[in-house]
Design a protein around this motif. Structure first.
Motif, PDB file in Angstrom:
ATOM      1  N   ALA A 148      45.097  30.730  99.813  1.00  0.00           N
ATOM      2  CA  ALA A 148      46.083  30.592  98.712  1.00  0.00           C
ATOM      3  C   ALA A 148      47.687  30.604  98.956  1.00  0.00           C
ATOM      4  N   ASN A 149      48.139  30.582  97.879  1.00  0.00           N
ATOM      5  CA  ASN A 149      50.218  30.243  98.468  1.00  0.00           C
ATOM      6  C   ASN A 149      50.831  31.600  98.639  1.00  0.00           C
ATOM      7  N   VAL A 150      51.387  31.924  99.702  1.00  0.00           N
ATOM      8  CA  VAL A 150      51.867  33.380 100.186  1.00  0.00           C
ATOM      9  C   VAL A 150      52.652  33.959  98.796  1.00  0.00           C
ATOM     10  N   ASN A 151      53.700  32.794  98.334  1.00  0.00           N
ATOM     11  CA  ASN A 151      54.667  33.051  97.758  1.00  0.00           C
ATOM     12  C   ASN A 151      54.216  33.119  96.589  1.00  0.00           C
ATOM     13  N   GLU A 152      53.393  32.723  96.066  1.00  0.00           N
ATOM     14  CA  GLU A 152      52.694  32.921  94.602  1.00  0.00           C
ATOM     15  C   GLU A 152      51.508  34.425  94.649  1.00  0.00           C
ATOM     16  N   ILE A 153      51.157  34.955  95.808  1.00  0.00           N
ATOM     17  CA  ILE A 153      50.498  36.450  95.960  1.00  0.00           C
ATOM     18  C   ILE A 153      51.595  37.980  96.154  1.00  0.00           C
ATOM     19  N   ALA A 154      52.963  37.806  97.204  1.00  0.00           N
ATOM     20  CA  ALA A 154      54.735  38.179  96.393  1.00  0.00           C
ATOM     21  C   ALA A 154      54.669  38.457  95.318  1.00  0.00           C
ATOM     22  N   ALA A 155      55.079  36.961  94.199  1.00  0.00           N
ATOM     23  CA  ALA A 155      54.995  37.606  92.629  1.00  0.00           C
ATOM     24  C   ALA A 155      54.325  38.353  92.117  1.00  0.00           C
ATOM     25  N   ASP A 156      53.157  37.501  92.386  1.00  0.00           N
ATOM     26  CA  ASP A 156      52.283  38.821  91.221  1.00  0.00           C
ATOM     27  C   ASP A 156      52.000  40.074  91.968  1.00  0.00           C
ATOM     28  N   LEU A 157      52.093  40.594  93.289  1.00  0.00           N
ATOM     29  CA  LEU A 157      52.064  41.829  93.402  1.00  0.00           C
ATOM     30  C   LEU A 157      53.408  42.437  92.634  1.00  0.00           C
ATOM     31  N   LEU A 158      54.232  41.756  92.940  1.00  0.00           N
ATOM     32  CA  LEU A 158      56.035  42.400  92.602  1.00  0.00           C
ATOM     33  C   LEU A 158      55.756  42.716  91.291  1.00  0.00           C
TER      34      LEU A 158
ATOM     35  N   ALA B 142      42.042  37.652  98.436  1.00  0.00           N
ATOM     36  CA  ALA B 142      43.187  35.761  98.732  1.00  0.00           C
ATOM     37  C   ALA B 142      41.690  35.610  99.921  1.00  0.00           C
ATOM     38  N   ASP B 143      42.041  34.053  99.520  1.00  0.00           N
ATOM     39  CA  ASP B 143      42.001  33.782 101.572  1.00  0.00           C
ATOM     40  C   ASP B 143      42.916  33.431 102.157  1.00  0.00           C
ATOM     41  N   GLU B 144      42.906  32.095 103.017  1.00  0.00           N
ATOM     42  CA  GLU B 144      43.973  31.690 104.057  1.00  0.00           C
ATOM     43  C   GLU B 144      44.044  29.625 103.459  1.00  0.00           C
TER      44      GLU B 144
ATOM     45  N   HIS C 121      33.311  45.195  89.359  1.00  0.00           N
ATOM     46  CA  HIS C 121      34.493  46.643  88.963  1.00  0.00           C
ATOM     47  C   HIS C 121      35.549  45.380  88.737  1.00  0.00           C
ATOM     48  N   ALA C 122      36.741  45.855  87.623  1.00  0.00           N
ATOM     49  CA  ALA C 122      37.495  45.097  87.591  1.00  0.00           C
ATOM     50  C   ALA C 122      37.790  45.085  86.203  1.00  0.00           C
ATOM     51  N   GLY C 123      38.511  45.519  85.238  1.00  0.00           N
ATOM     52  CA  GLY C 123      38.691  45.129  84.231  1.00  0.00           C
ATOM     53  C   GLY C 123      39.433  43.910  83.424  1.00  0.00           C
ATOM     54  N   ALA C 124      40.047  43.441  84.839  1.00  0.00           N
ATOM     55  CA  ALA C 124      40.194  41.898  83.574  1.00  0.00           C
ATOM     56  C   ALA C 124      40.894  41.137  85.282  1.00  0.00           C
ATOM     57  N   ILE C 125      39.527  39.887  85.225  1.00  0.00           N
ATOM     58  CA  ILE C 125      39.406  38.595  85.990  1.00  0.00           C
ATOM     59  C   ILE C 125      40.527  37.844  86.247  1.00  0.00           C
ATOM     60  N   PHE C 126      41.347  37.588  87.176  1.00  0.00           N
ATOM     61  CA  PHE C 126      41.649  35.728  86.710  1.00  0.00           C
ATOM     62  C   PHE C 126      41.921  35.224  88.234  1.00  0.00           C
ATOM     63  N   LEU C 127      40.831  34.175  87.996  1.00  0.00           N
ATOM     64  CA  LEU C 127      40.432  32.967  88.822  1.00  0.00           C
ATOM     65  C   LEU C 127      41.148  32.125  88.895  1.00  0.00           C
ATOM     66  N   GLY C 128      41.591  31.977  90.353  1.00  0.00           N
ATOM     67  CA  GLY C 128      42.392  30.869  90.115  1.00  0.00           C
ATOM     68  C   GLY C 128      44.331  31.180  90.309  1.00  0.00           C
TER      69      GLY C 128
ATOM     70  N   HIS D 133      43.797  45.369  87.128  1.00  0.00           N
ATOM     71  CA  HIS D 133      44.000  43.698  86.981  1.00  0.00           C
ATOM     72  C   HIS D 133      43.532  42.937  88.648  1.00  0.00           C
ATOM     73  N   LEU D 134      43.169  42.131  88.154  1.00  0.00           N
ATOM     74  CA  LEU D 134      42.382  41.413  89.418  1.00  0.00           C
ATOM     75  C   LEU D 134      42.681  40.202  89.993  1.00  0.00           C
ATOM     76  N   GLU D 135      43.051  39.145  90.937  1.00  0.00           N
ATOM     77  CA  GLU D 135      43.067  37.938  90.687  1.00  0.00           C
ATOM     78  C   GLU D 135      43.083  37.439  92.756  1.00  0.00           C
ATOM     79  N   VAL D 136      41.670  36.272  91.869  1.00  0.00           N
ATOM     80  CA  VAL D 136      40.815  35.652  93.191  1.00  0.00           C
ATOM     81  C   VAL D 136      41.253  34.800  93.133  1.00  0.00           C
ATOM     82  N   MET D 137      42.036  34.716  94.592  1.00  0.00           N
ATOM     83  CA  MET D 137      43.029  32.888  95.143  1.00  0.00           C
ATOM     84  C   MET D 137      42.403  32.415  96.034  1.00  0.00           C
TER      85      MET D 137
END
Length: 422
Positions: free
Chosen positions: A239-249, A235-237, A337-344, A320-324
């Motif tokens: 990205a939505n903080v709440n969404e990143i935290a939710a996805d990590l959890l 993620a870069d600056e 290198h990533a099993g699945a790439i999630f964009l956006g 899993h890789l998310e690109v935000m």
């Protein structure tokens, strides 16, 4: 979550759990007993480990009908729509046999043949996974596998979770057995009076299941030894903080050994995400599991540049890789290198877990460096086809014989030359 400044040399790779010597001996004993005593051993182990004595190992039609009564119409519609999405995606992976003819009459090709029988192990315990049924059964069906067998440990009342049974029934799976653990793997590999053996075993499980799959490999094929779930968010600056935290959890709640990592060139974002993760943890039902995972396998890596962050991702090779980022598509070509790439931001990891269509059975433990997610290819085998014409062999016989003699294999050379003796 710990915050650490890095450049590129980081690692998500953990030693693949091989179990203790005591666990391995226990698995070997279970396999040996099942081979010797068949169904009797399966029932005995089910009573010992799952606390239920079964009269019959096979799920009955009545049990499936009862399962439908415990699944809402809305849930059933969702299962059916998810199955359609998954089938549509995997249909595009099908390979066809092919053959080419050369001017000299030689024909070369490749024959694609589905496996005759596969077994799917569905874990039991604290959670039931109808999504795993869809993700394993559908590519097998698309590949053309005729016999698909499901095994899963029963609940204390001697039944399987309703969602698992309904998902299997919707796909038309007829063979479902109430057997779990290493004993289920042994039954799938060697067979018993009730369960005929299969050619390949799929699905995750606990350490005893993993060790059993290793032990029977060679008698049958296996998909992989699955490790704990992993997510990396790049993620870069923007990205939505709440969404990143939710996805990590969303991954940290899976397992105490699950890994959740944020990679970013923004320290401001890193600090905000760390704070938000703590906040969201407070209301998470599986808080204790997530806390343990984050303490042991969670991290936030801060780099100087976005390019360095991409290199960190490639070092981690996550499941899993998310690109935000502001322009996620522009980074796709740089990700190796990533099993699945999630964009956006709208491609949250659970979208892939349940509904989008790509398979959620993915390489873990850094093995995305050299392996891929589950696909139709895992359920077929490829045979090469060779039809050599007389002119082709006449032209090449001397070279083939010379190559054979280069390796000291005189009979190989003579086998070719025999065709042209007068």
């Amino acid at each position: 979550m710990k915050i650490e400044r890095v450049k590129s040399r980081v690692s998500l790779r953990r030693t693949i759990e091989s179990g203790t010597e005591e666990q391995r001996r226990a698995v070997l004993e279970i396999i040996s007993t099942v081979r010797a005593r068949g169904d009797e051993a399966l029932k005995s182990y089910t009573e010992k480990f799952d606390g239920v004595r079964l009269d019959s190992l096979r799920v009955t039609n009545e049990e499936i009908e009862a399962a439908y009564q415990n699944v809402s119409e809305e849930a059933l519609r969702i299962i059916r729509e998810a199955a359609e999405n998954i089938r549509d995606y995997h249909e595009r992976q099908k390979r066809e046999s092919w053959i080419i003819a050369k001017e000299d009459g030689t024909m070369l090709g490749q024959k694609i043949t589905p496996l005759d029988a596969v077994g799917l192990y569905v874990p039991g315990g604290t959670a039931a996974y109808p999504s795993s049924v869809l993700m394993n059964v559908i590519p097998a069906q698309v590949a053309g596998v005729k016999r698909i067998v499901i095994t899963s440990p029963p609940n204390k009342n001697g039944t399987l979770p309703a969602g698992v049974l309904v998902a299997a029934s919707e796909l038309g799976v007829k063979e479902i057995y109430k057997v779990g653990g290493a004993q289920a793997i042994a039954a799938l590999a060697y067979g018993t009076e009730t369960i005929r053996p299969v050619d390949k075993i799929f699905g995750p499980g606990n350490i005893y299941v993993a060790l059993a799959k290793r032990e029977v490999f060679g008698q049958v094929a296996i998909d992989m030894i699955a490790g704990p779930s992993e997510i990396v968010v790049l993620a870069d600056e923007t990205a939505n903080v709440n969404e990143i935290a939710a996805d990590l959890l969303s991954q940290a709640e899976h397992d105490e050994r699950a890994s959740a990592i944020l990679v970013t060139p923004s320290m401001k974002l890193a600090l905000a995400v760390a704070s938000e993760v703590k906040k969201q943890l407070e209301t998470l039902p599986r808080k204790a599991i997530a806390v343990s995972a984050l303490e042991n396998y969670g991290a936030i890596y801060v780099t100087e540049t976005l390019a360095e962050a991409v290199e960190v991702v490639n070092e981690l090779a996550p499941e899993h890789l998310e690109v935000m980022t502001a322009e996620p598509m522009q980074l796709l070509g740089q990700i190796r290198h990533a099993g699945a790439i999630f964009l956006g931001r709208f491609s949250s990891e659970p979208v892939g877990d349940y509904f989008a269509g790509p398979n959620h059975v993915l390489p873990t433990n850094g093995t995305a460096r050299f392996s891929s997610g589950l696909s139709v290819d895992e359920f077929v085998k490829k045979s090469s086809i060779i039809f050599y014409s007389e002119p082709a062999l006449q032209r090449n016989a001397g070279k083939i014989a010379a190559f054979a003699r280069l390796e000291g294999l005189e009979a190989h050379a003579r086998a070719v030359e025999e065709r042209f003796k007068k």
